[in-house]
Design a protein around this motif. Structure first.
Motif, PDB file in Angstrom:
ATOM      1  N   CYS A 145       0.137   2.033  10.678  1.00 17.81           N
ATOM      2  CA  CYS A 145      -0.374   1.122   9.678  1.00 17.81           C
ATOM      3  C   CYS A 145      -0.988   0.218  10.193  1.00 17.81           C
ATOM      4  CB  CYS A 145       0.544   0.406   8.787  1.00 17.81           C
ATOM      5  SG  CYS A 145       2.055   1.701   8.416  1.00 17.81           S
ATOM      6  N   HIS A 180      -4.312  -2.163   9.208  1.00 15.19           N
ATOM      7  CA  HIS A 180      -3.972  -3.415   8.662  1.00 15.19           C
ATOM      8  C   HIS A 180      -3.437  -4.418   9.750  1.00 15.19           C
ATOM      9  CE1 HIS A 180      -3.425  -2.073   4.354  1.00 15.19           C
ATOM     10  NE2 HIS A 180      -3.391  -0.747   5.043  1.00 15.19           N
ATOM     11  N   PHE A 228      13.028  -6.931   9.980  1.00 11.02           N
ATOM     12  CA  PHE A 228      12.741  -6.465   8.614  1.00 11.02           C
ATOM     13  C   PHE A 228      12.422  -4.886   8.708  1.00 11.02           C
ATOM     14  CE2 PHE A 228      11.320 -10.899   7.906  1.00 11.02           C
ATOM     15  CZ  PHE A 228      11.299 -10.976   6.554  1.00 11.02           C
ATOM     16  N   THR A 277       9.974  -1.390   8.461  1.00 12.50           N
ATOM     17  CA  THR A 277       8.921  -0.967   8.800  1.00 12.50           C
ATOM     18  C   THR A 277       7.958  -1.222   7.533  1.00 12.50           C
ATOM     19  OG1 THR A 277       8.822   1.421   8.440  1.00 12.50           O
ATOM     20  CG2 THR A 277       9.334   0.750  10.546  1.00 12.50           C
ATOM     21  N   HIS A 337       6.904   0.185   1.569  1.00  7.48           N
ATOM     22  CA  HIS A 337       5.703   0.534   0.587  1.00  7.48           C
ATOM     23  C   HIS A 337       6.083   1.894   0.384  1.00  7.48           C
ATOM     24  CE1 HIS A 337       3.238  -3.035   0.521  1.00  7.48           C
ATOM     25  NE2 HIS A 337       3.803  -3.098   1.811  1.00  7.48           N
ATOM     26  N   LEU A 357       4.597  -1.027  -4.972  1.00  4.45           N
ATOM     27  CA  LEU A 357       6.047  -0.886  -5.079  1.00  4.45           C
ATOM     28  C   LEU A 357       6.594  -0.900  -6.536  1.00  4.45           C
ATOM     29  CD1 LEU A 357       6.277  -3.675  -2.441  1.00  4.45           C
ATOM     30  CD2 LEU A 357       6.936  -1.161  -2.184  1.00  4.45           C
ATOM     31  N   PRO A 360       8.718 -10.789  -3.749  1.00  2.00           N
ATOM     32  CA  PRO A 360       9.004 -12.127  -3.369  1.00  2.00           C
ATOM     33  C   PRO A 360      10.196 -12.768  -4.480  1.00  2.00           C
ATOM     34  CG  PRO A 360       6.672 -11.638  -4.062  1.00  2.00           C
ATOM     35  CD  PRO A 360       7.334 -10.444  -4.390  1.00  2.00           C
ATOM     36  N   LEU A 397       8.394 -11.977   2.240  1.00  2.00           N
ATOM     37  CA  LEU A 397       8.129 -10.665   2.764  1.00  2.00           C
ATOM     38  C   LEU A 397       7.563 -10.884   4.225  1.00  2.00           C
ATOM     39  CD1 LEU A 397       5.502  -9.802   0.085  1.00  2.00           C
ATOM     40  CD2 LEU A 397       8.013  -9.061   0.458  1.00  2.00           C
ATOM     41  N   ARG A 445      -0.554  -8.338  -9.624  1.00  2.00           N
ATOM     42  CA  ARG A 445      -1.554  -8.371  -8.486  1.00  2.00           C
ATOM     43  C   ARG A 445      -3.013  -7.572  -9.028  1.00  2.00           C
ATOM     44  NH1 ARG A 445      -3.328  -5.401  -3.717  1.00  2.00           N
ATOM     45  NH2 ARG A 445      -1.501  -4.421  -3.517  1.00  2.00           N
TER      46      ARG A 445
HETATM   47  C1  HEC Z   1      10.290  -6.253   2.889  1.00  2.00           C
HETATM   48  C2  HEC Z   1       9.201  -5.388   2.328  1.00  2.00           C
HETATM   49  C3  HEC Z   1       7.851  -5.199   3.063  1.00  2.00           C
HETATM   50  C4  HEC Z   1       7.524  -4.710   4.351  1.00  2.00           C
HETATM   51  C5  HEC Z   1       8.244  -4.672   5.425  1.00  2.00           C
HETATM   52  C6  HEC Z   1       5.814  -4.846   4.185  1.00  2.00           C
HETATM   53  N1  HEC Z   1       5.760  -5.243   3.007  1.00  2.00           N
HETATM   54 FE1  HEC Z   1       3.611  -4.988   2.383  1.00  2.00          FE
HETATM   55  N2  HEC Z   1       4.253  -5.895   0.412  1.00  2.00           N
HETATM   56  C7  HEC Z   1       5.454  -5.888   0.055  1.00  2.00           C
HETATM   57  C8  HEC Z   1       5.681  -6.440  -1.132  1.00  2.00           C
HETATM   58  C9  HEC Z   1       6.653  -6.863  -2.226  1.00  2.00           C
HETATM   59  C10 HEC Z   1       4.091  -6.775  -1.517  1.00  2.00           C
HETATM   60  C11 HEC Z   1       3.582  -7.293  -3.012  1.00  2.00           C
HETATM   61  C12 HEC Z   1       3.081  -6.032  -3.811  1.00  2.00           C
HETATM   62  C13 HEC Z   1       1.806  -6.003  -4.195  1.00  2.00           C
HETATM   63  O1  HEC Z   1       1.093  -6.717  -3.663  1.00  2.00           O
HETATM   64  O2  HEC Z   1       1.392  -5.051  -4.751  1.00  2.00           O
HETATM   65  C14 HEC Z   1       3.406  -6.301  -0.439  1.00  2.00           C
HETATM   66  C15 HEC Z   1       1.924  -6.245  -0.493  1.00  2.00           C
HETATM   67  C16 HEC Z   1       0.996  -5.453   0.482  1.00  2.00           C
HETATM   68  C17 HEC Z   1      -0.367  -5.373   0.575  1.00  2.00           C
HETATM   69  C18 HEC Z   1      -1.228  -5.728  -0.513  1.00  2.00           C
HETATM   70  C19 HEC Z   1      -1.793  -6.955  -0.374  1.00  2.00           C
HETATM   71  C20 HEC Z   1      -2.239  -7.771  -1.361  1.00  2.00           C
HETATM   72  O3  HEC Z   1      -3.368  -7.795  -1.791  1.00  2.00           O
HETATM   73  O4  HEC Z   1      -1.562  -8.391  -1.884  1.00  2.00           O
HETATM   74  C21 HEC Z   1      -0.671  -4.592   1.609  1.00  2.00           C
HETATM   75  C22 HEC Z   1      -2.185  -4.288   2.075  1.00  2.00           C
HETATM   76  C23 HEC Z   1       0.441  -4.577   2.436  1.00  2.00           C
HETATM   77  N3  HEC Z   1       1.724  -5.213   1.970  1.00  2.00           N
HETATM   78  C24 HEC Z   1       0.695  -3.811   3.775  1.00  2.00           C
HETATM   79  C25 HEC Z   1       1.717  -3.951   4.399  1.00  2.00           C
HETATM   80  C26 HEC Z   1       1.653  -3.517   5.926  1.00  2.00           C
HETATM   81  C27 HEC Z   1       0.556  -2.940   6.657  1.00  2.00           C
HETATM   82  C28 HEC Z   1       2.889  -3.757   6.708  1.00  2.00           C
HETATM   83  C29 HEC Z   1       3.723  -3.487   7.782  1.00  2.00           C
HETATM   84  C30 HEC Z   1       2.843  -4.158   8.831  1.00  2.00           C
HETATM   85  C31 HEC Z   1       3.920  -4.008   5.292  1.00  2.00           C
HETATM   86  N4  HEC Z   1       2.858  -4.408   4.214  1.00  2.00           N
HETATM   87  C32 HEC Z   1       5.219  -4.428   5.464  1.00  2.00           C
HETATM   88  C33 HEC Z   1       6.665  -5.839   0.877  1.00  2.00           C
HETATM   89  C34 HEC Z   1       6.623  -5.127   2.192  1.00  2.00           C
END
Ligand code: HEC
Ligand code: HEC
Ligand code: HEC
Ligand code: HEC
Ligand code: HEC
Length: 321
Positions: A142, A146, A162, A164, A169, A204, A214, A234, A300
């Motif tokens: 990813c 990203h 944490f 991955t 996702h 999610l 959150p 997060l 969002r």
């Molecule tokens: C502990 C759980 C968790 C992990 C680990 C995690 N995420 Fe997330 N992520 C979330 C949550 C909850 C949201 C908020 C939900 C949303 O914005 O739809 C989010 C939102 C995002 C978004 C949307 C951004 C926005 O505009 O708000 C992206 C892109 C994203 N994550 C990418 C990643 C990537 C790439 C990784 C690994 C490097 C990662 N996430 C790891 C839980 C996690």
């Protein structure tokens, strides 16, 4: 000829050309479409279709900001070739599919995935290289695109274990890699092993019971107001990423006895919360006699669709309810 019919034929001939699925370079003008992969990988295709990855190229905002696709620098991430290749290249075929199946899976003429193959019949080569397999199972994959989010995640990982990216996702499901669509393919799939896999769907909230998101802490409540704190638990910023405009907002949701909802109060989150950061908010309570159930809902806004998705709902009660 339809693909399922082809598979059955292959069984009889036991040699058949599916080489067009893997014998393809990013620079070629034609290559397998997501739909074609989806004729066997039915569920994966259906999940992917709903994601921002599938819209990464056709998104009106992207079209606009890339000067009608003129900016070549954008294409590696928005219409990528082989993301596992050392050389970052855009794809020449099916560009409108954005971040598609072959971008993540096709490397060195075979399909890369983290699971061991065990099917009776596999129409395309499946990589056995454990080094690549472990990349497929990691945040590194990813992180190819990203970049900032990956860096944030790596920093947080130093302090806490944490999951991955995919661990949060992609919801965990058990299934065979393909799905039977007719009599013959149903028989074939019956012999395929079931794996514990992660869904391709990235958002999610539509995944019930995930409980990831959150935290919200209710601080105090009086006749007119409710005070609460948003905690970014997060491993990355909220919102995260360096492209496009991000908008997160709360809606105070009041569900009335008659089932109607009153949800007119919108509170926009004014700035980015880095990992671990907290922020205080106040919402005005609606007249209590109208509300049976109250919650604060975090949404969002998705720029590429103009639609908002619920991230998490936090129910609360007022003292005299
Ligand atoms: C502990 C759980 C968790 C992990 C680990 C995690 N995420 Fe997330 N992520 C979330 C949550 C909850 C949201 C908020 C939900 C949303 O914005 O739809 C989010 C939102 C995002 C978004 C949307 C951004 C926005 O505009 O708000 C992206 C892109 C994203 N994550 C990418 C990643 C990537 C790439 C990784 C690994 C490097 C990662 N996430 C790891 C839980 C996690
Ligand atoms: C004719 C049916 C068919 C088509 C079309 C097809 N696949 Fe497959 N695929 C299979 C079968 C069967 C397996 C092996 C399943 C097993 O061993 O459990 C497989 C395995 C895989 C795996 C391995 C997963 C892992 O972790 O080991 C990936 C990834 C994959 N396919 C991706 C693709 C992509 C991408 C496309 C399109 C370019 C595609 N497939 C087209 C039938 C198909
Ligand atoms: C080839 C580049 C690339 C790779 C690899 C990649 N992404 Fe993305 N991702 C994007 C782009 C580009 C977007 C934004 C598309 C848009 O909104 O138009 C995106 C959007 C997202 C979003 C936002 C979802 C939404 O609905 O707004 C999440 C979450 C996400 N990716 C998670 C992941 C995870 C998890 C992985 C690893 C399994 C991953 N991405 C791998 C390029 C990539
Ligand atoms: C952003 C990168 C990315 C894209 C795009 C993508 N995949 Fe995957 N895929 C993954 C990852 C990561 C896994 C491993 C997930 C897991 O832990 O099971 C995976 C797993 C799989 C598997 C094996 C697990 C299962 O669900 O049965 C198949 C088959 C597969 N993908 C097919 C596809 C097809 C078909 C498409 C296009 C419709 C596609 N993938 C698009 C990253 C991607
Ligand atoms: C290194 C990979 C990468 C490159 C290069 C890249 N993007 Fe993105 N882009 C992403 C990712 C990942 C997202 C999703 C969330 C985030 O990180 O902001 C995204 C999201 C977007 C969005 C918001 C989503 C949407 O579709 O509405 C726009 C607009 C955008 N990018 C435009 C561009 C433009 C224009 C360029 C070239 C100048 C570009 N990007 C280059 C990875 C990339």
């Amino acid at each position: 000829m339809r693909l399922p019919a082809l598979i059955s034929l292959c069984l009889f001939l036991s040699s058949c050309g599916f080489s067009h699925l893997t014998d393809v370079k990013s620079q070629d003008n034609t290559g397998p479409s997501a739909k074609e992969c989806g004729s066997c990988h039915v569920e994966q295709y259906a999940e992917w279709q709903q994601t921002a990855h599938a819209r990464a190229f056709i998104s009106p905002q992207f079209k606009l900001e890339s000067s009608q696709y003129d900016d070549e620098d954008c294409l590696f991430c928005h219409s990528p070739g082989d993301v596992l290749a050392s050389e970052k290249e855009a794809r020449n075929f099916n560009r409108n599919e954005g971040v598609t199946c072959v971008s993540c899976h096709l490397h060195k003429e075979s399909m890369q995935g983290p699971h061991l193959s065990g099917a009776l019949f596999s129409p395309h080569a499946i990589a056995k290289n454990s080094k690549v397999n472990s990349v497929m199972d990691s945040s590194q994959l990813c992180g190819v695109c990203h970049e900032d989010t990956y860096e944030q995640w790596q920093n947080q990982r130093k302090n806490k274990q944490f999951p991955t990216c995919h661990g949060c996702h992609g919801v965990s499901v058990e299934r065979a890699h393909t799905k039977g669509t007719n009599f013959f393919t149903n028989i074939l799939v019956a012999f395929e092993p079931v794996h514990k896999v992660r869904s391709h769907y990235l958002i999610l909230p539509n995944q019930p019971g995930m409980g990831i998101g959150p935290d919200l802490q209710f601080d105090s409540i009086d006749d007119h107001n409710i005070h609460f704190t948003l905690i970014n638990n997060l491993p990355h910023d909220l919102p995260t990423g360096s492209f496009g405009e991000k908008e997160l907002f709360f809606v105070l949701n009041c569900l009335r006895t008659d089932g109607a909802t009153l949800s007119d109060q919108k509170i926009t989150i004014p700035s980015i919360l880095s990992s671990g950061e907290k922020k205080n908010f106040t919402a005005i309570l609606p007249q209590k006699e109208y509300c049976d159930n109250l919650s604060i809902d975090l949404f969002r806004l998705h720029q590429s669709t103009g639609k908002a998705t619920l991230i998490r709902s936090y129910p609360f009660t007022t003292p005299n309810k």
